[in-house]
Design a protein around this motif. Structure first.
Motif, short mmCIF file in Angstrom:
data_model
loop_
_atom_site.label_atom_id
_atom_site.label_comp_id
_atom_site.label_asym_id
_atom_site.label_seq_id
_atom_site.Cartn_x
_atom_site.Cartn_y
_atom_site.Cartn_z
N GLN A 189 -35.20 2.77 -31.70
CA GLN A 189 -36.36 2.60 -32.59
C GLN A 189 -36.03 1.95 -33.93
OE1 GLN A 189 -39.75 3.00 -32.03
NE2 GLN A 189 -38.65 2.85 -30.09
N ASP A 190 -34.79 2.10 -34.40
CA ASP A 190 -34.48 1.63 -35.74
C ASP A 190 -34.13 0.14 -35.70
OD1 ASP A 190 -33.62 2.53 -38.63
OD2 ASP A 190 -32.06 1.17 -37.88
N PRO A 191 -34.85 -0.68 -36.48
CA PRO A 191 -34.59 -2.12 -36.44
C PRO A 191 -33.16 -2.47 -36.85
CG PRO A 191 -36.27 -1.60 -38.11
CD PRO A 191 -35.96 -0.34 -37.38
N GLY A 192 -32.60 -1.73 -37.82
CA GLY A 192 -31.22 -1.99 -38.24
C GLY A 192 -30.24 -1.69 -37.12
N ASN A 193 -30.48 -0.61 -36.38
CA ASN A 193 -29.60 -0.30 -35.24
C ASN A 193 -29.63 -1.43 -34.21
OD1 ASN A 193 -28.62 2.16 -36.17
ND2 ASN A 193 -30.14 3.39 -35.07
N LEU A 194 -30.83 -1.91 -33.86
CA LEU A 194 -30.91 -3.00 -32.87
C LEU A 194 -30.15 -4.22 -33.38
CD1 LEU A 194 -31.83 -4.38 -30.31
CD2 LEU A 194 -34.05 -4.84 -31.37
N GLY A 195 -30.36 -4.58 -34.64
CA GLY A 195 -29.69 -5.76 -35.19
C GLY A 195 -28.18 -5.60 -35.18
N THR A 196 -27.71 -4.41 -35.56
CA THR A 196 -26.27 -4.17 -35.58
C THR A 196 -25.69 -4.23 -34.16
OG1 THR A 196 -26.52 -2.81 -37.54
CG2 THR A 196 -24.49 -2.51 -36.30
#
Lengths: 249, 249
Positions: free
Chosen positions: A114-121
């Protein structure tokens, strides 16, 4: 100077609804923009402060270039500290999943992250280790979210991110399906073989019940047992590093 | 209901300046609060919605408990989606560095990490692998930043985070100093031994020149060579997992 309607249009792209409607997303920063220009993505237009313009390579004639002032950049940027240059990029039509291609290596699979930063990382990490595909369940955060795009640091132009019903994919593909779970075989002793899907779950809820049932090989990162869980981007990184180590042997 | 002055006081703690002035920081969520209560940290007060109160253990009498409504919680919370319970915790006086203790194992050292989420994630990861100390340069982000605290997911109550001049520390301690660098020995072939400091740099600028010069063993995470760098919390996690693997042998 940008017109009110241009500013309004770009600001609308901060929202998922309008990104979907117009088929356009935002990237920011010279490093990402230089990486996107020669990639398969189509740049729609670039908005740049005068002092950043010399950093750009020669542009294909179909890319519109606007020199803007920092007041306008502040208005259109998705960042608290804008980086001098912003581009609009066409959202590509999602390719059909190529099961034969996926079957030749390892791909990461995200079940409701759910977290956009997690997906990007995770995209940035996959790119570091040369993993070409990330397959997301339909309820995973949108990859064109500005926070996701920003935290990929340009890697989004090299890693294919596809949205797909996961139970359907897992049932159709004929390679091992590994799952990051708290109870599974010790990652340090895992023999990864030459291909597989590695499935990671939602930050709070983990893997969905439909997907858990389809995991062939639950795998656990050993730890000291003091805390319950790891951040999902951290788990994905540790798995990627272990698989890459295995492939180097 | 909370008084205006109580709300004002708690809201002031969203800012570093007032956390420092009052020596108090905020933690949120039942999981973290339950882990902090029996820890070495001293809880100042707890603010809880009626429906979350039954989740709390019996409290020592020196902890003030306030039942609040969700309107007040929205005002005092640092989160976009408050989690029903918030506590104020006294900032402990920083212990003196115990070089003898540090020399018996591995510690993470952060040289100017700026993103609060990265620091929090690194604390959570260190806790997973049982690393007890993180030493930060004075210009590293403040550990009591609400985003840092939140992303530790409670691990902050088990991992000691100390701020310290790094060149001074490195010169005084007598164990190997490993540095996460883009050009160094292959991490997969690194023999970590039984103790060491592992130094990680700032998100954009990497290690500072004063610190680079003091690194004994630059170590690199092998990759496919497509992208320039990894997120610092990701690098730290991959290093931790590798050292932990080595310690298990």
């Amino acid at each position: 100077m940008l017109s009110k309607s241009q500013i309004g249009f770009i600001k609308s792209l901060h929202q998922k609804k309008y990104r979907k409607e117009h088929g356009i997303f935002i990237i920011e920063g010279i490093k990402s923009i230089i990486e996107f220009i020669p990639s398969g993505f189509q740049i729609h237009s670039i908005y740049v402060l005068n002092e950043y313009q010399h950093l750009l390579p020669e542009l294909p004639s179909n890319i519109k270039l606007f020199e803007i002032n920092s007041k306008d950049l502040d208005k259109i940027s998705t960042l608290q500290a804008p980086q001098g240059i912003l581009a609009l990029v066409h959202i590509p039509v999602q390719e059909k999943l190529n099961l034969a291609e996926l079957s030749t290596g390892f791909s990461l699979v995200l079940d409701g992250v759910q977290d956009p930063g997690n997906l990007g990382t995770i995209i940035r990490t996959a790119d570091w280790f040369g993993f070409k595909h990330i397959i997301c369940s339909p309820n995973t955060v949108e990859v064109y979210n500005p926070k996701t795009v920003q935290s990929t640091m340009g890697s989004l132009c090299r890693v294919k991110v596809l949205y797909q019903d996961l139970p359907e994919l897992i049932q159709e593909i004929n390679i091992p399906v590994f799952g990051a779970l708290l109870e599974g075989e010790n990652m340090y002793q895992t023999n990864w073989g030459k291909s597989g899907l590695i499935v990671f779950g939602n930050e709070g809820k983990g893997l969905s019940p439909e997907v858990i049932n389809l995991i062939d090989r639950p795998v656990t990162i050993p730890g000291a047992g003091l805390t319950e869980s790891l951040n999902v981007a951290v788990s994905a990184a540790i798995f990627c590093a272990d698989i890459f180590r295995n492939l180097q042997k």
